[in-house]
Write a protein that holds these residues in place. Structure first.
Motif, PDB file in Angstrom:
ATOM      1  N   GLN A   1      -4.371  -0.243   4.304  1.00 27.77           N
ATOM      2  CA  GLN A   1      -4.625  -0.884   3.028  1.00 27.77           C
ATOM      3  C   GLN A   1      -3.484  -0.551   2.071  1.00 27.77           C
ATOM      4  OE1 GLN A   1      -8.858   0.809   2.822  1.00 27.77           O
ATOM      5  NE2 GLN A   1      -9.022  -1.055   1.564  1.00 27.77           N
TER       6      GLN A   1
ATOM      7  N   PRO B   1      -3.068  -7.144   0.087  1.00 27.71           N
ATOM      8  CA  PRO B   1      -3.984  -6.100   0.559  1.00 27.71           C
ATOM      9  C   PRO B   1      -3.445  -5.120   1.579  1.00 27.71           C
ATOM     10  CG  PRO B   1      -4.499  -8.194   1.600  1.00 27.71           C
ATOM     11  CD  PRO B   1      -3.425  -8.482   0.598  1.00 27.71           C
ATOM     12  N   LEU B   2      -2.289  -5.381   2.193  1.00 32.12           N
ATOM     13  CA  LEU B   2      -1.816  -4.524   3.275  1.00 32.12           C
ATOM     14  C   LEU B   2      -0.444  -3.922   2.982  1.00 32.12           C
ATOM     15  CD1 LEU B   2      -2.788  -6.499   6.518  1.00 32.12           C
ATOM     16  CD2 LEU B   2      -4.126  -4.820   5.224  1.00 32.12           C
TER      17      LEU B   2
ATOM     18  N   THR C   1      -0.851  -8.572  12.504  1.00 33.43           N
ATOM     19  CA  THR C   1      -1.952  -8.156  11.632  1.00 33.43           C
ATOM     20  C   THR C   1      -2.245  -9.215  10.597  1.00 33.43           C
ATOM     21  OG1 THR C   1      -2.836  -6.361  10.256  1.00 33.43           O
ATOM     22  CG2 THR C   1      -0.506  -6.886   9.977  1.00 33.43           C
ATOM     23  N   TYR C   2      -3.514  -9.278  10.209  1.00 38.01           N
ATOM     24  CA  TYR C   2      -3.953 -10.205   9.153  1.00 38.01           C
ATOM     25  C   TYR C   2      -5.287  -9.696   8.615  1.00 38.01           C
ATOM     26  CZ  TYR C   2      -6.757 -12.192  13.029  1.00 38.01           C
ATOM     27  OH  TYR C   2      -7.599 -12.367  14.085  1.00 38.01           O
ATOM     28  N   CYS C   3      -5.743 -10.295   7.521  1.00 40.48           N
ATOM     29  CA  CYS C   3      -7.041  -9.956   6.939  1.00 40.48           C
ATOM     30  C   CYS C   3      -8.029 -11.066   7.272  1.00 40.48           C
ATOM     31  CB  CYS C   3      -6.935  -9.782   5.425  1.00 40.48           C
ATOM     32  SG  CYS C   3      -5.978  -8.348   4.937  1.00 40.48           S
TER      33      CYS C   3
ATOM     34  N   ASN D   1      -8.905 -14.319   0.976  1.00 43.59           N
ATOM     35  CA  ASN D   1      -8.091 -13.206   0.463  1.00 43.59           C
ATOM     36  C   ASN D   1      -7.733 -13.424  -1.004  1.00 43.59           C
ATOM     37  OD1 ASN D   1      -7.986 -11.722   2.860  1.00 43.59           O
ATOM     38  ND2 ASN D   1      -6.262 -12.907   3.632  1.00 43.59           N
TER      39      ASN D   1
ATOM     40  N   SER E   1      -5.835 -16.639   6.658  1.00 45.93           N
ATOM     41  CA  SER E   1      -5.073 -15.463   6.237  1.00 45.93           C
ATOM     42  C   SER E   1      -3.598 -15.664   6.538  1.00 45.93           C
ATOM     43  CB  SER E   1      -5.562 -14.216   6.979  1.00 45.93           C
ATOM     44  OG  SER E   1      -4.779 -13.076   6.652  1.00 45.93           O
TER      45      SER E   1
ATOM     46  N   GLU F   1     -11.119  -4.495   6.620  1.00 42.99           N
ATOM     47  CA  GLU F   1      -9.861  -4.438   5.876  1.00 42.99           C
ATOM     48  C   GLU F   1      -8.727  -5.164   6.576  1.00 42.99           C
ATOM     49  OE1 GLU F   1     -12.584  -1.321   4.625  1.00 42.99           O
ATOM     50  OE2 GLU F   1     -11.783  -1.820   6.617  1.00 42.99           O
ATOM     51  N   PHE F   2      -8.680  -5.166   7.891  1.00 49.73           N
ATOM     52  CA  PHE F   2      -7.607  -5.839   8.627  1.00 49.73           C
ATOM     53  C   PHE F   2      -7.927  -5.937  10.107  1.00 49.73           C
ATOM     54  CE2 PHE F   2      -6.295  -1.379   7.835  1.00 49.73           C
ATOM     55  CZ  PHE F   2      -6.253  -0.888   9.134  1.00 49.73           C
TER      56      PHE F   2
END
Length: 322
Positions: free
Chosen positions: A189, A84-85, A320-322, A75, A269, A248-249
């Protein structure tokens, strides 16, 4: 690094409801809070660390100092200090506009780092609540322009009844409208680029019709009809249920009544938990932290495990994570 909490940003909207302030037990909140931005790195709308040694810092400041140990090696290489989120609670007392978001390429032509693919997880829905997502048949740019002019655009959208536990994935470029009576978590995003294609001729507090973005929406839209935007997932109590896994995620659902150990040793991440029901004591590398419904926390990429010990009434959250 220790887990990090942020002060949420409350957003008053023309369509906002009451569920956000009720979930968070906010007695002094403004009316019509449509969104609570839980974690945001958007310039001008960055959430600030709420306590601890980094209190008052933004995500970009944290990333500039801690880099890959905070967000993960990949990332950090991919996004630099851009987080990014964007994570939100949303309450819709009225329909949102019919809208579309740009993809990465269009956003970057506008000078912005990210497009806006997003997902929505429904926490609660009124009996007649709806979610409009995608065209019900292949459409065209000219057909779109004509339907905006004659007011028939809604008739070309696919309509879904909504219930608690429903999940929708809206890739950038896909037309959609979150209907009234929905309370949900949105993970997207890091972008606030929204092109209103139609807004039911509504007027704002000053009596002015809200701005539409007909040309930008036409450029952004994907006119193909897709089978569904509803996510069909395998619900697994007391473990992680995968909802979304896109470049994206990733988003997973936890509905926990018994202690659960989650291994992040190979996850490159940050990890975000968004709690929406019950509470839990979360044990991790640096100690433990309590998380209750209506609150969100970020674990740095250096975290190798989290042990979830639910409270007496269980614990429900998205991860959530990337």
């Amino acid at each position: 690094m220790k887990a990090i909490r942020f002060d949420a940003l409350l957003k008053t909207t023309i369509w906002g409801g009451e569920e956000v302030t009720e979930l968070k037990h906010l007695s002094q909140a403004p009316l019509q809070v449509g969104e609570s931005w839980e974690i945001s790195g958007l310039p001008g709308d960055e959430t600030l660390v709420s306590d601890g040694e980094f209190k008052g810092q933004t995500l970009s400041q944290l990333i500039a100092t801690h880099g890959a140990s905070l967000v993960g090696k990949h990332n950090y290489e991919r996004y630099g200090t851009n987080f990014p989120l964007l994570v939100k609670f949303m309450s819709t007392a009225k329909d949102l506009s019919i809208q579309v978001h740009p993809d990465d390429a269009m956003a970057q032509r506008m000078g912005h780092p990210f497009g806006k693919s997003e997902m929505q997880y429904i926490l609660h829905a009124q009996p007649e609540s709806r979610f409009y997502a995608g065209f019900n048949a292949d459409f065209s740019a000219d057909g779109y322009s004509q339907s905006v002019q004659d007011g028939s655009l809604m008739a070309h959208l696919k309509c879904h009844a909504t219930h608690a536990g429903d999940c929708f994935l809206i890739p950038a470029g896909h037309i959609h409208c979150i209907g009234s009576g929905n309370f949900l978590i949105e993970i997207q995003q890091s972008s606030n680029d929204t092109f209103r294609a139609y807004d039911f001729d509504r007027r704002d507090a000053q009596g002015q019709r809200r701005e539409l973005h007909i040309a930008q929406a036409r450029e952004a839209l994907d006119f193909h009809a897709y089978p569904t935007h509803r996510v069909h997932y395998d619900h697994k109590p007391d473990t992680a249920s995968l909802l979304v896994d896109i470049p994206e995620f990733v988003v997973r659902l936890y509905e926990i009544e018994h202690t659960l150990n989650v291994d992040y040793a190979t996850t490159d991440s940050f990890i975000i938990y968004i709690a929406y029901e019950g509470d839990a004591l979360l044990h991790y590398d640096e100690g433990d932290v309590h998380l209750s419904a209506g609150h969100t926390i970020l674990f740095p990429a250096s975290t190798t495990f989290v042990r979830i010990e639910p409270g007496a009434h269980g614990f429900k959250a998205l991860e959530t994570y990337c």
